[in-house]
Scaffold this motif. Structure first.
Motif, PDB file in Angstrom:
ATOM      1  N   ARG A  81       1.015  -1.046   0.170  1.00 12.68           N
ATOM      2  CA  ARG A  81       0.183  -0.583  -0.150  1.00 12.68           C
ATOM      3  C   ARG A  81       0.698   1.447   0.229  1.00 12.68           C
ATOM      4  NH1 ARG A  81      -3.661   1.121   4.449  1.00 12.68           N
ATOM      5  NH2 ARG A  81      -2.512  -0.809   5.896  1.00 12.68           N
ATOM      6  N   ILE A  82       2.368   0.770  -0.070  1.00  6.99           N
ATOM      7  CA  ILE A  82       3.002   2.707  -0.344  1.00  6.99           C
ATOM      8  C   ILE A  82       3.117   2.389  -1.637  1.00  6.99           C
ATOM      9  CG2 ILE A  82       5.303   2.365   1.015  1.00  6.99           C
ATOM     10  CD1 ILE A  82       4.870   1.457   3.389  1.00  6.99           C
TER      11      ILE A  82
ATOM     12  N   LYS B  56       0.639   6.749   1.574  1.00  7.37           N
ATOM     13  CA  LYS B  56       0.225   4.859   2.231  1.00  7.37           C
ATOM     14  C   LYS B  56      -1.802   4.567   1.445  1.00  7.37           C
ATOM     15  CE  LYS B  56       0.231   1.510   5.810  1.00  7.37           C
ATOM     16  NZ  LYS B  56       0.875   1.442   7.226  1.00  7.37           N
ATOM     17  N   LEU B  57      -2.081   4.280   0.738  1.00 12.52           N
ATOM     18  CA  LEU B  57      -3.346   4.180   0.619  1.00 12.52           C
ATOM     19  C   LEU B  57      -3.999   3.434   1.460  1.00 12.52           C
ATOM     20  CD1 LEU B  57      -3.338   3.101  -2.975  1.00 12.52           C
ATOM     21  CD2 LEU B  57      -2.796   5.396  -2.195  1.00 12.52           C
ATOM     22  N   LYS B  58      -5.496   3.912   1.912  1.00 11.65           N
ATOM     23  CA  LYS B  58      -5.961   3.618   2.616  1.00 11.65           C
ATOM     24  C   LYS B  58      -6.410   1.762   2.176  1.00 11.65           C
ATOM     25  CE  LYS B  58      -8.411   7.463   4.245  1.00 11.65           C
ATOM     26  NZ  LYS B  58      -9.685   8.029   4.910  1.00 11.65           N
TER      27      LYS B  58
ATOM     28  N   PRO C 198       4.981   1.183  -6.740  1.00 15.45           N
ATOM     29  CA  PRO C 198       4.885   0.645  -6.044  1.00 15.45           C
ATOM     30  C   PRO C 198       7.065   0.613  -4.889  1.00 15.45           C
ATOM     31  CG  PRO C 198       4.644  -0.579  -7.011  1.00 15.45           C
ATOM     32  CD  PRO C 198       5.241   0.862  -8.299  1.00 15.45           C
ATOM     33  N   ILE C 199       6.514   1.085  -3.761  1.00 16.35           N
ATOM     34  CA  ILE C 199       7.897   1.143  -2.891  1.00 16.35           C
ATOM     35  C   ILE C 199       8.898   0.504  -3.305  1.00 16.35           C
ATOM     36  CG2 ILE C 199       6.832  -0.122  -1.088  1.00 16.35           C
ATOM     37  CD1 ILE C 199       9.337   3.172  -1.521  1.00 16.35           C
TER      38      ILE C 199
END
Length: 791
Positions: free
Chosen positions: A56-57, A229-231, A263-264
């Motif tokens: 999610r990051i 950072k997505l919910k 994406p991280i």
């Protein structure tokens, strides 16, 4: 039973040292490559894999389309605030602004101690998104206070040895004082976000008021990055769909701008956005390692089956005395186990000893810590098992199936019909792998030489790049005057970046008489009047810049003329160009030079003066006097700026960093090519040994019937010449396809000429002749009376 088999296997190998040494050498070299690749690939795959909820990051980066597609890991500074306030998709949003390696000063008694470090202005939410633990202090409050900082453990020990750093102060670039409010755990080596100091984000306005403002939507700098950072339940596609709305609302004039979600865990592999290495290269290297291990197993099989002719009576006696097929098979596997285990042990020891050199060569920081040792041990055991089965299964089965009656009569099933063509096929595969590796090594080396030494449209040899602090014009002018008076100094210039560098600024541009911005962006260099002469850049029309600290005229390149569809340089001289909210008249046109690596095409470029943006003093020197000039220049710099830290590097070293990934790949391919040649030589030796035993009586008959030594040697040479040609016919198109695809990433690249393949085939022919020659000559000179006797 196993103990007896191991002891028997050890005695046999000890009595047949050449066979054991050759097998261990081949397997050891290939297994060492496999272990190096395991450590190398594992090192890169572990980058930023330690952040919780990494799926999610994301980092939001920029993609612009102004004539050509361009990628930048930076974003407009106000983007983070807009996303946080306008959209509910994000659990956290954080902006980060890196500052390179500026001067840090710490007061120690009456003295000021100077350091360089990697600071960044970050929002407190940065620590909620990325897993960089704070071991002292509260990250939620520490960076909310103005002019506060969090420093890492190692930095704290350097700045304040033996003291409690909380509450202590340091100065950034001798201009802003920060107070330490927290201590962070040291950054792991496997992160693309290595920082030493985290500064309160609100202080960024003191460094660059415009970029820190909400009106800087039109400017993108790679140092300004946005992390989100997505919910839970929100997809990156949902976020991507809002980007056109954001641009339309806040920056409607930039129709060619867009943002992308990275994406991280992919940042390390996306070379469009300054990633280190593409994953496809890692998997290609993994396949290379697998092929090397496979070819080493082929060698073992060839040597083992050649040896089986000498062991036929032994096997016959064992079977006559009651040994089962399983016992014969396990006996052979015992020998294989000893050889492979010795090869694995030697490979691990060799890699461990060579690790510091490998880290330097491959630009890695691999350490054999407890975690790495455990994983490496598991990998070594699996490698041992796989190689033992690959190398030992076929020869072991052949030995176990041997007919005892035929064996006792000195006949061997190992040389039966249909099996020799299989060995030739395997040798051809070895030739293919060897020649593909050699072609790859030559092509990569030539492209790297072309990239490093090709014509870039400027002079770069003997240019020192010296970092400068923010000072008044008088101090800078004094320093340059003193340095240029030194014997051996050719010229000196102030600038924000060298002509060819990783530092690249782009912005929109509008020419006089046009209402709209052009459909392309222009690169900007902030320079002084000596820039052209220092770097040997040719002015083809108009006049040079005047001596000025501010924008008082502009120079543009030939690509700019082509983008504007102007017929000649004189058409643009005198016209006013609007850039960065300034109207600047064009004074001259200079010949194109490369501002980025050969991966990129030439781009439109302008140059003008702005003392507030100068970061470097470039000094062109006579390299024959470098040993005396370097300390003299450093002394003058320190006398001019005693409160700052002297830092310099040569431009060639700076350019070399642009090709770090390619240099790393070249080093690995060269190592693999050497190992492939070594394994190929051992494979040839294995097959020629087999053939010499197979044709022993045939050679004796031929010599009795009057055959000459050269004709007997050609009996072997003919076989290998055909296999070499067959391997080349397969390797040539395969290597051309592979290397053509690799070269596509370079806009300026070499051609894969026929001379590369001529060198490859001649080199392989010479290697084959040397390897085969010794055994074939020895077989040809054998006394036929010895080769024809049966007892």
């Amino acid at each position: 039973m196993w103990k007896n088999q191991i002891v028997t296997a050890w005695r046999r190998l000890k009595n047949n040292k050449p066979y054991a040494i050759i097998n261990i050498a081949g397997l050891g070299a290939s297994l060492a490559c496999a272990i190096i690749l395991y450590l190398f690939i594992g090192y890169h795959l572990r980058f930023d894999n330690f952040h919780p909820d990494s799926d999610r990051i994301f980092r939001i980066s920029s993609r612009t389309m102004y004539g050509t597609e361009d990628f930048n890991e930076g974003v407009p500074q106000p983007l983070g605030k807009a996303l946080r306030n306008d959209y509910p998709y994000f659990e956290d949003v954080a902006m980060r602004v890196t500052r390179g390696r500026p001067l840090i000063t710490v007061q120690s008694g009456k003295d000021q101690v100077k350091f360089t470090a990697r600071p960044a202005f970050v929002e407190p939410s940065y620590f909620r998104i990325l897993n960089f633990p704070i071991i002292q202090g509260n990250p939620e409050t520490a960076l909310k206070e103005p002019y506060s900082a969090i420093i890492t453990q190692k930095t704290a020990e350097n700045f304040f040895p033996g003291q409690d750093p909380i509450g202590k102060q340091f100065r950034l670039s001798n201009s802003i004082t920060f107070t330490v409010r927290g201590i962070a755990k040291d950054m792991p080596v496997n992160t693309d976000h290595p920082l030493d100091i985290f500064l309160s984000y609100s202080a960024y306005k003191d460094i660059n008021p415009y970029m820190a403002s909400d009106s800087s939507w039109g400017s993108i700098a790679s140092s300004i990055q946005c992390y989100v950072k997505l919910k839970a339940g929100i997809s990156p596609e949902q976020v991507t769909s809002i980007f056109p709305q954001v641009i339309k609302k806040y920056n409607p004039d930039q129709e060619g701008m867009n943002f992308v979600m990275q994406p991280i865990r992919d940042l390390h592999f996306d070379t469009r956005f300054s990633g280190t290495i593409q994953k496809k290269y890692l998997w290609s290297l993994a396949w290379m390692g697998a092929f090397l291990v496979f070819t080493a197993c082929i060698n073992f099989i060839n040597l083992s089956t050649a040896q089986s002719l000498r062991r036929s009576r032994e096997i016959g006696v064992r079977k006559a005395l009651g040994s089962t097929r399983l016992q014969i098979f396990s006996q052979f596997l015992s020998e294989t186990f000893i050889i492979v285990a010795a090869a694995v042990a030697i490979a691990i020891a060799g890699v461990a000893i060579a690790l510091p050199l490998l880290n330097k060569t491959l630009f890695t920081d691999i350490t054999l810590d407890s975690n790495n040792i455990i994983m490496l041990s598991v990998f070594a055991v699996l490698l041992l098992a796989v190689v033992m089965l690959l190398a030992g299964y076929y020869p072991g089965i052949m030995q176990a199936k041997l007919n005892p009656i035929k064996a006792l009569r000195a006949h061997s099933a190992a040389g039966g019909k249909g099996r020799f063509p299989l060995r030739r096929t395997l040798i051809i595969i070895q030739f293919v792998i060897m020649q593909v590796m050699i072609v790859g090594a030559i092509v990569i080396a030539r492209q790297m030489h072309y990239s490093m030494h090709g014509d870039t449209g400027m002079e770069r040899k003997g240019v020192m790049l010296i970092r400068i602090p923010e000072q008044q014009s008088s101090a800078l002018q004094t320093l340059r005057n003193r340095i240029t008076q030194l014997a051996g100094v050719v010229d000196a210039t102030y600038c924000n970046a060298a002509p060819l560098s990783n530092t690249n600024r782009t912005t929109s541009v509008r020419i006089e008489g046009r209402k709209e911005n052009e459909d392309f962006e222009i690169s900007v260099k902030l320079v002084d009047k000596n820039y052209l002469s220092t770097f040997g850049i040719q002015l083809i029309a108009g006049n040079n810049l005047p001596l000025s600290d501010t924008a008082n005229g502009m120079l543009v390149n030939e690509t700019m003329l082509r983008k504007l569809h102007m017929a000649s340089a004189n058409d643009i001289i005198g016209k006013t160009i609007n850039i960065n909210n300034q109207n600047i008249a064009v004074r001259g046109v200079f010949r194109d030079f490369h501002t980025q690596s050969f991966h990129s095409d030439l781009e439109p470029l302008c140059m003008y003066s702005d003392i507030s943006e100068w970061d470097q003093l470039a000094v062109k020197i006579d390299m024959q006097q470098a040993s005396t000039l370097q300390p003299a220049i450093e002394k003058m710099w320190n006398e001019t700026f005693p409160a700052y830290l002297y830092r310099s590097e040569f431009m060639d070293d700076d350019i070399a960093e642009m090709y770090e990934a390619e240099t790393m790949l070249m080093q690995l391919v060269e190592i693999f090519a050497f190992v492939a040649v070594l394994i190929g030589c051992l494979g040839l030796y294995g097959l020629i040994s087999f053939m010499a035993v197979q044709k022993k009586k045939e050679i004796g008959v031929r010599k009795v019937l009057g055959a000459s030594v050269p004709s007997v040697i050609w009996l072997f040479g003919r076989e290998f010449t055909m296999m070499l040609i067959a391997g080349f016919l397969a390797a040539a198109p395969l290597s051309w396809w592979l290397m053509s695809n690799w070269l596509k990433s370079f806009h300026y690249r070499i051609d894969i000429g026929g001379d590369i393949y001529l060198i490859t085939i001649l080199l392989c022919a010479a290697i084959t002749a040397l390897t085969v020659g010794y055994t074939s000559i020895r077989a040809a000179l054998m006394n036929p009376a010895v080769s024809l006797k049966t007892e």
